[in-house]
Structures are given as structure tokens and as C-alpha cells.
Design an enzyme around this catalytic site. Structure first.
Site, short mmCIF file in Angstrom:
data_model
loop_
_atom_site.label_atom_id
_atom_site.label_comp_id
_atom_site.label_asym_id
_atom_site.label_seq_id
_atom_site.Cartn_x
_atom_site.Cartn_y
_atom_site.Cartn_z
CB CYS A 72 -1.55 -0.20 1.30
SG CYS A 72 -1.98 1.82 1.81
CB CYS A 89 0.00 2.55 5.73
SG CYS A 89 -1.12 0.51 5.22
CB CYS A 128 -4.82 -0.14 2.18
SG CYS A 128 -3.48 -0.65 3.75
CB CYS A 175 -4.22 3.28 5.82
SG CYS A 175 -3.97 3.04 3.98
CB CYS A 218 -9.55 -4.25 -11.14
SG CYS A 218 -8.93 -3.14 -12.36
#
Length: 158
Positions: free
Chosen positions: A72, A75, A121, A124, A144
């Protein structure tokens, strides 16, 4: 007066429009909107925090073939393995499964007169993209994902 050029411009802008918030809820990593903007930059902020979508075929991560982990951008939580990446032909990095069931959260997305599953995510709340049921075996899923919502860490795949 609406011209063809104006109409085409509006249609082209649709992928960038969307709800002006990231996944609702409390997350382990959290910043103010101004802090997120400073950390991410304009384009990544629009995707991760405002649920925008980058233009297809614009992310270098779409063509990333090396061994590693996609984390991510908000984070650094490991989300996807290069071993699970495939070329979906859609113009966005695609994966047939996340690293584990706790890395990715999901919500129902009813924007643009559709019902889709938005993925974010789990640490976060940053918007990653959507998951569809038209992917390859063994899962049949296609995550996707916006390249702007990821960073690639070269090396052993998690």
C-alpha cells in the site's frame, strides 16, 4: 452550448470522479487530509483518499514482471504478491488474490449506476480498486488495482 469536445471531456473525466472519502471506519494508520496530501501527492491522494481511478495503461506497475511484493502506498502494508499478478488486459495491475485475507477490506460501491465491490487497505483504509469475478483460476477473481495506490518492493515475494 454543448459541443462534442465538451461532451467527450466530461466522459473522459468520469473515471476520476467519485466519492470524496476513503473507506469509512477507524484504521491503525490515520492522518488528517492535509497530512495525507503531503505524504501522497495530488494524484495518489485522489486515488487513495478520494476513491478516484487512474487512467488505464498509465501505471508502470501494470507492466511490472519482477519478483516482489506490492505494498500500500499509504502505509506500506504488503497487499499482493508478484506470484499472483496477471495481465488482465484492462490497463490496471491485476491480481487473482491478495497476500492474505486480512490485508484487504471491502465495501459495496454503488457509484456510477453500478454495484461493485471496492477494495481498500485494511491498515489505512486507502482505496485500492475493485474486485470482480472474471479472473483466472484458482480463485476466479480479478483484483483490479490502481497503480497509484501501490509501491513495488523488489525481492522475495511475500
Amino acid at each position: 452550448m454543448t459541443t462534442r469536445r465538451n461532451l467527450l471531456g466530461l466522459i473522459a473525466a468520469i473515471p476520476f470522479a467519485g466519492p470524496a472519502y476513503a473507506a469509512a471506519g477507524r484504521f491503525a494508520v490515520s492522518y488528517t487530509p492535509d497530512e495525507w496530501r503531503r505524504r501522497l501527492g495530488k494524484d495518489a491522494y485522489a486515488v487513495l483518499r478520494e476513491e478516484a481511478t487512474e487512467r488505464p495503461f498509465t501505471s508502470p506497475l501494470n507492466k511490472e514482471k519482477r519478483t516482489g511484493t506490492f505494498v500500500c502506498r499509504g502505509c506500506a502494508l504488503p497487499l499482493f504478491s508478484s506470484a499472483h499478478k496477471f495481465d488482465s488486459g484492462t490497463g490496471w495491475p491485476s491480481f487473482w488474490q491478495p497476500l492474505n485475507k486480512t490485508a484487504i477490506g471491502s465495501t459495496v460501491d454503488k457509484s456510477y449506476f453500478m454495484v461493485r465491490t471496492e477494495v481498500h487497505c485494511s491498515r489505512c483504509g486507502g482505496h485500492q480498486g475493485h474486485v470482480f469475478d472474471d479472473g483466472p483460476k484458482p480463485t476466479g477473481l480479478r483484483y483490479c488495482i490502481n497503480g497509484l495506490s501501490l509501491n513495488f518492493v523488489l525481492g522475495k515475494s511475500a
